[in-house]
Design a protein around this motif. Sequence first.
Motif, mmCIF file in Angstrom:
data_model
loop_
_atom_site.group_PDB
_atom_site.id
_atom_site.type_symbol
_atom_site.label_atom_id
_atom_site.label_comp_id
_atom_site.label_asym_id
_atom_site.label_seq_id
_atom_site.Cartn_x
_atom_site.Cartn_y
_atom_site.Cartn_z
ATOM 1 N N GLU A 168 -6.058 28.531 49.223
ATOM 2 C CA GLU A 168 -7.258 27.708 49.105
ATOM 3 C C GLU A 168 -7.231 26.558 50.121
ATOM 4 N N LEU A 169 -6.032 26.010 50.359
ATOM 5 C CA LEU A 169 -5.910 24.921 51.330
ATOM 6 C C LEU A 169 -6.161 25.421 52.750
ATOM 7 N N GLN A 170 -5.731 26.642 53.013
ATOM 8 C CA GLN A 170 -5.965 27.236 54.335
ATOM 9 C C GLN A 170 -7.469 27.402 54.592
ATOM 10 N N TYR A 171 -8.107 27.887 53.555
ATOM 11 C CA TYR A 171 -9.546 28.105 53.610
ATOM 12 C C TYR A 171 -10.279 26.775 53.832
ATOM 13 N N LEU A 172 -9.781 25.759 53.154
ATOM 14 C CA LEU A 172 -10.355 24.425 53.273
ATOM 15 C C LEU A 172 -10.197 23.899 54.699
ATOM 16 N N GLN A 173 -9.041 24.176 55.284
ATOM 17 C CA GLN A 173 -8.759 23.759 56.644
ATOM 18 C C GLN A 173 -9.787 24.322 57.629
ATOM 19 N N LEU A 174 -10.136 25.570 57.405
ATOM 20 C CA LEU A 174 -11.131 26.253 58.229
ATOM 21 C C LEU A 174 -12.463 25.509 58.160
ATOM 22 N N TYR A 175 -12.833 25.211 56.943
ATOM 23 C CA TYR A 175 -14.074 24.487 56.702
ATOM 24 C C TYR A 175 -14.038 23.106 57.377
ATOM 25 N N LEU A 176 -12.911 22.412 57.217
ATOM 26 C CA LEU A 176 -12.802 21.056 57.766
ATOM 27 C C LEU A 176 -12.850 21.055 59.284
ATOM 28 N N GLU A 177 -12.270 22.083 59.905
ATOM 29 C CA GLU A 177 -12.303 22.139 61.362
ATOM 30 C C GLU A 177 -13.729 22.275 61.877
ATOM 31 N N ILE A 178 -14.522 23.040 61.166
ATOM 32 C CA ILE A 178 -15.927 23.181 61.555
ATOM 33 C C ILE A 178 -16.656 21.845 61.391
ATOM 34 N N GLU A 179 -16.419 21.192 60.269
ATOM 35 C CA GLU A 179 -17.072 19.907 60.027
ATOM 36 C C GLU A 179 -16.664 18.875 61.085
ATOM 37 N N LYS A 180 -15.417 18.959 61.543
ATOM 38 C CA LYS A 180 -14.960 17.994 62.545
ATOM 39 C C LYS A 180 -15.629 18.216 63.895
ATOM 40 N N VAL A 181 -15.936 19.458 64.195
ATOM 41 C CA VAL A 181 -16.690 19.709 65.432
ATOM 42 C C VAL A 181 -18.078 19.081 65.297
ATOM 43 N N ARG A 182 -18.688 19.256 64.120
ATOM 44 C CA ARG A 182 -20.035 18.709 63.916
ATOM 45 C C ARG A 182 -20.053 17.186 64.012
#
Lengths: 209, 283
Positions: free
Chosen positions: A74-88
Amino acid sequence: MQRRSDSERLSKEAELFKLRQQLAPHFLFNSLNSISALITSHPEQARKMIQQLSDFLRGNVRKEEQQSVLLAEELQYLQLYLEIEKVRFGHRLSTDIHHDEASLNMKLPPMLLQPIVENAIKFGLYDTTDTVTITIEARSENNYVVISVQNPFDPETSRPKQGTGFGLSSIQRRLYLLFARGDLFETRVEGHLFTTIVKIPQTTHNTSI
Amino acid sequence: MIKAIIIDDEPLARLIVQEYLQSYKEITVVQECGDGFEGIKAIQQHHPELIFLDIQMPKINGFEMLELVEEPPAVIFTTAFDEYAIRAFENHAVDYLLKPFNKQRFDKAVRKWLDQYTAAQAAAQTQGAANSQPITTSPESGLSPIAGDPSGETTVSSGNKTRELLETAAHSPSQQQRVVVKTGGKIKIIPVDDIHYLEASDDYVKIHTHNGAFLKNKTMNYFEQVLDASQFVRTHRSYILNVQQVTRIDPYEKDSHLCILQSGASVPVSKSGYVKLKAVLGL
């Protein structure tokens, strides 16, 4: 009697399914817009972001069917999401993730954390023009995995209420349907910090999750 | 030269507007802003002819920002999926670009506005000195023709259209949670729970709060419609009060009453206002 419990189970499952359908259209469309901007200026980054977004969406689809996942996943999945948000959001968004060793192998319902973090980002980022740090912490406590997500807000202009917003109220409802308990979800306000806390009981046979 | 400003909290979203505007030699982006506060300052400083505006932004959203700008320029909204916003646009001659948008759709919006802008400029020149009204505030300036476009692909705003849009947008639930005012040079966000009562004051409404009173250039009818009717009651032609603040209701002369608030203030209650107040309080 049997029929009645069947129909109750079905409607519970249908509600749980609906509650999992969290993916905010805002997130998706804004991410696609970022990709569109990167395509001419930074094609490599655009490709990377398409990959991340695809992995995120794939995880979303696959996890639909699973009953429980490991916190590590779940944390890995969250990391994926956070990386996208950081680009935005660029430099405005930073995150701080802590966990103890034992919690990594504990189980929780899939896609529980991402909506909580999404709520924290929205709440945090749209309440200030400064940079924002979201703190995520997981620890094992007796027979529970306890996860807290914290964001800053401005007490002058926002009034967080218990379980406000679709994101949080649906998390609360999901936990109630899964564990038949109302005490697994909590929100706290301390000064300018808003914290969401979820506790997931670890049963020996984890079929109920 | 036509001055434009881009207001969006996502850097890449600003970048793409910049990039698309490269092919318009007559339009110069004078500033990029990451939030509404910067946006207001930049508009006051540069007086742009056109702005590209995101809706969901930090602190104050795009609609709230426009409310605080005295003479809003023409606006092309750039937004992700936003149901209520789209409803607002449909009734008004303001264009919006749904993210992600391509160059073609972008060009359509900008060209449409450019055509109207150029026509309005020409019209203003032929009218000459006889009419010194600024173009953006004149209702008959030819800036409002395509409002009834059946395709729903509406057009760019003049100041009036922008104002109309704001009236509609204000009815969205998110706007009922707070009121944004300008006091001195500063912008203040008032959560509605902090409001004691509202009082009509000439062309303004005076908002009485925990932290003093603020003026807002709106009507009592506007606030009556926008605020949650289970919390705010129009007790009098010139007064709306927050029922959570009421401590006592005293009879006053003839058929009227006075509401005493926690702050000690007393608010007049007319005969019909008393009926409404009793209904909301469940008396």
